[in-house]
Enzyme design. Structure first.
Site, PDB file in Angstrom:
ATOM      1  N   VAL A  81       9.582  26.571  28.703  1.00 25.90           N
ATOM      2  CA  VAL A  81       8.275  26.983  27.834  1.00 25.90           C
ATOM      3  C   VAL A  81       7.367  27.795  28.409  1.00 25.90           C
ATOM      4  O   VAL A  81       6.694  28.759  27.936  1.00 25.90           O
ATOM      5  CB  VAL A  81       7.608  25.700  27.115  1.00 25.90           C
ATOM      6  CG1 VAL A  81       6.569  26.204  26.289  1.00 25.90           C
ATOM      7  CG2 VAL A  81       8.788  24.780  26.458  1.00 25.90           C
ATOM      8  N   GLY A  82       7.227  27.713  29.852  1.00 25.04           N
ATOM      9  CA  GLY A  82       6.369  28.476  30.759  1.00 25.04           C
ATOM     10  C   GLY A  82       6.613  30.011  30.451  1.00 25.04           C
ATOM     11  O   GLY A  82       5.772  30.929  30.429  1.00 25.04           O
ATOM     12  N   GLY A 124       3.503  22.394  31.286  1.00 26.49           N
ATOM     13  CA  GLY A 124       4.726  21.872  30.538  1.00 26.49           C
ATOM     14  C   GLY A 124       5.956  22.380  31.111  1.00 26.49           C
ATOM     15  O   GLY A 124       5.629  22.538  32.687  1.00 26.49           O
ATOM     16  N   SER A 125       6.851  22.562  30.712  1.00 31.40           N
ATOM     17  CA  SER A 125       8.287  22.760  31.429  1.00 31.40           C
ATOM     18  C   SER A 125       8.353  24.237  31.921  1.00 31.40           C
ATOM     19  O   SER A 125       7.857  25.175  31.090  1.00 31.40           O
ATOM     20  CB  SER A 125       9.287  22.437  30.324  1.00 31.40           C
ATOM     21  OG  SER A 125       9.601  23.427  29.422  1.00 31.40           O
ATOM     22  N   PRO A 126       9.211  24.600  32.639  1.00 26.53           N
ATOM     23  CA  PRO A 126       9.352  25.848  32.871  1.00 26.53           C
ATOM     24  C   PRO A 126       9.931  26.923  32.059  1.00 26.53           C
ATOM     25  O   PRO A 126       9.671  28.147  31.758  1.00 26.53           O
ATOM     26  CB  PRO A 126      10.425  25.820  34.230  1.00 26.53           C
ATOM     27  CG  PRO A 126      10.107  24.525  34.971  1.00 26.53           C
ATOM     28  CD  PRO A 126       9.898  23.791  33.739  1.00 26.53           C
ATOM     29  N   GLU A 155       0.938  25.402  35.055  1.00 26.06           N
ATOM     30  CA  GLU A 155       1.509  24.155  35.690  1.00 26.06           C
ATOM     31  C   GLU A 155       2.622  23.647  35.121  1.00 26.06           C
ATOM     32  O   GLU A 155       2.911  23.109  34.002  1.00 26.06           O
ATOM     33  CB  GLU A 155       0.322  23.160  35.526  1.00 26.06           C
ATOM     34  CG  GLU A 155       0.319  22.209  36.698  1.00 26.06           C
ATOM     35  CD  GLU A 155       1.120  21.013  36.028  1.00 26.06           C
ATOM     36  OE1 GLU A 155       2.446  20.801  36.436  1.00 26.06           O
ATOM     37  OE2 GLU A 155       0.523  20.197  35.504  1.00 26.06           O
ATOM     38  N   CYS A 196       4.191  15.078  35.515  1.00 28.55           N
ATOM     39  CA  CYS A 196       4.767  16.069  36.188  1.00 28.55           C
ATOM     40  C   CYS A 196       4.727  16.089  37.919  1.00 28.55           C
ATOM     41  O   CYS A 196       5.612  16.650  38.339  1.00 28.55           O
ATOM     42  CB  CYS A 196       4.094  17.378  35.801  1.00 28.55           C
ATOM     43  SG  CYS A 196       2.246  17.365  35.918  1.00 28.55           S
TER      44      CYS A 196
END
Length: 398
Positions: free
Chosen positions: A96-97, A92-94, A114, A148
């Site tokens: 949410v990461g 997902g996105s940085p 990732e 992505c």
């Protein structure tokens, strides 16, 4: 003897983003199941149709006791992250990461993240522009750019920008038709929020729209659009585009292209279009990215052997192939020592070191098989340690 043992990570949590949801979930499943793991699967709630399909169909093919599927939004995901897993795999996105990583820190749970990012494509003057344009168009239009590892922006020499734009127009027309909206295999934007985000980026850009694919909010259609003369501080360069907008950043040389890439966050993928190996080597040796592909894009996703993963802001750890097996395994060191040969301990380890002790140990070192010699050497060190500490205490900080 010392050996390595591959143990499963026992239980893991996996979440997937909305684009290519089945693909992104299936990759970790077959990899983590190899060492014997189980996993709780959490598809993204943004794509309701695919979420429903996965939750209904997956239990028909995989044991739901081993691979249960959890559906829902933020409350369900938050509750899931409060559980104690042995490993968490998230795509997902940085933004949410970071949330996932903070939650994992509560239990010191290792994570595979990732996270995508702004994947640059550097084109130099040696590349055939027709070939470059056709390959770019085929990848950038895939899933309307919502992948992505898609090309986020192009960096090219200023003198070839105009020619590249003309070839891009031809390639897009050839692959998507005169009216992109009528192309049956061209996707729509996933939801209204992301449509408005892309629309805002396009409205605020200071670049020149040289290929307008059109847009229609009522059906979330946004055609592939190329924007030239984009600068580093442009709204299109502030965040990952994740859509069918393609900025072109003109530069005066390879060094400037490398500098632009390095001033941004480390990307998931770096693409280089060049026929000059010296230029390729120069870019590779002076940049950092999760993966690198020359003269094409997204090919790394179709390799069953190459490790796939990001670095820095684009993620951590890799999966796919043996890298995935290793990632979702615990490599436990196992030392198997015989219960015999106690005379060595009696002579060396349990008493004071003497000249006789050294002779016994040396004899054992010569007579025993090679695989035992390091054990004997370790016993020698253990036996000598008190003697050395007493005689040379200053060496040991005493």
């Amino acid at each position: 003897m010392g050996t390595g043992s591959d143990n499963p990570a026992v239980a893991g949590g996996g979440t997937s983003p909305h684009p290519w949801k089945m693909h992104v979930l299936s990759f970790p499943i077959y990899i983590l199941s190899g060492p014997g793991n189980t996993a709780v699967l959490k598809p993204s709630e943004i794509s309701k149709g695919m979420e429903q399909l996965i939750s209904e169909k997956l239990p028909q093919y995989l044991d739901p006791d081993c691979f249960p599927v959890v559906t829902g939004g933020i409350p369900e995901t938050s509750a899931l992250l409060r559980q104690r897993f042995d490993h968490i795999c998230f795509t997902g996105s940085p933004y949410v990461g970071r949330i996932v990583l903070r939650a994992a820190a509560e239990h010191l749970t290792p994570c595979t993240l990732e996270l995508g990012g702004k994947n640059p494509l550097i084109i130099d003057e040696s590349m055939d522009l027709k070939t470059a344009a056709q390959r770019v168009a085929s990848i950038k239009s895939l899933n309307a750019g919502q992948i992505c590892l898609n090309i986020d922006y192009i960096v090219c020499p200023r003198q070839i920008q105009a020619a590249l734009v003309e070839e891009m127009k031809k390639a897009v027309k050839k692959q998507l038709g005169e009216d992109q909206r009528q192309c049956q295999h061209y996707c729509r934007i996933i939801n209204e929020r992301n449509f408005k985000r892309l629309q805002s980026m396009l409205e605020r850009t200071k670049g020149t729209v040289v290929l307008d694919g059109g847009m229609d909010e009522s059906e979330l259609f946004m055609g592939m659009t190329v924007i030239s003369d984009v600068t580093e501080d442009d709204p299109l360069m502030e965040e990952e585009v994740f859509g069918p907008l393609l900025p072109i950043v003109p530069v005066d040389g390879i060094d400037e292209a490398i500098a632009i890439v390095n001033r941004g966050e480390k990307p998931l993928s770096l693409y280089i279009f060049s026929k000059k190996q010296s230029n390729i080597d120069r870019i590779v040796n002076n940049t950092s990215s999760g993966q690198m592909v020359t003269n094409d894009a997204a090919l790394q996703n179709f390799s069953m052997d190459a490790p796939f993963g990001g670095v820095g802001n684009s993620g951590m750890r890799s999966y796919v192939g043996k890298a995935g097996f290793d990632n979702f395994s615990h490599h436990r060191t196992c030392i198997y020592r015989s219960a015999g040969a106690e005379f060595i301990n009696e002579a060396v380890r349990y008493g004071r070191m003497s000249e006789r002790s050294v002779r016994v140990l040396w004899l054992a070192f010569r007579l025993y098989p090679v695989e035992y010699r390091w054990t004997i050497f370790a016993l020698l060190v253990l036996g000598l340690s008190p003697f050395l500490a007493a005689r040379f205490g200053w060496l040991f900080g005493a």
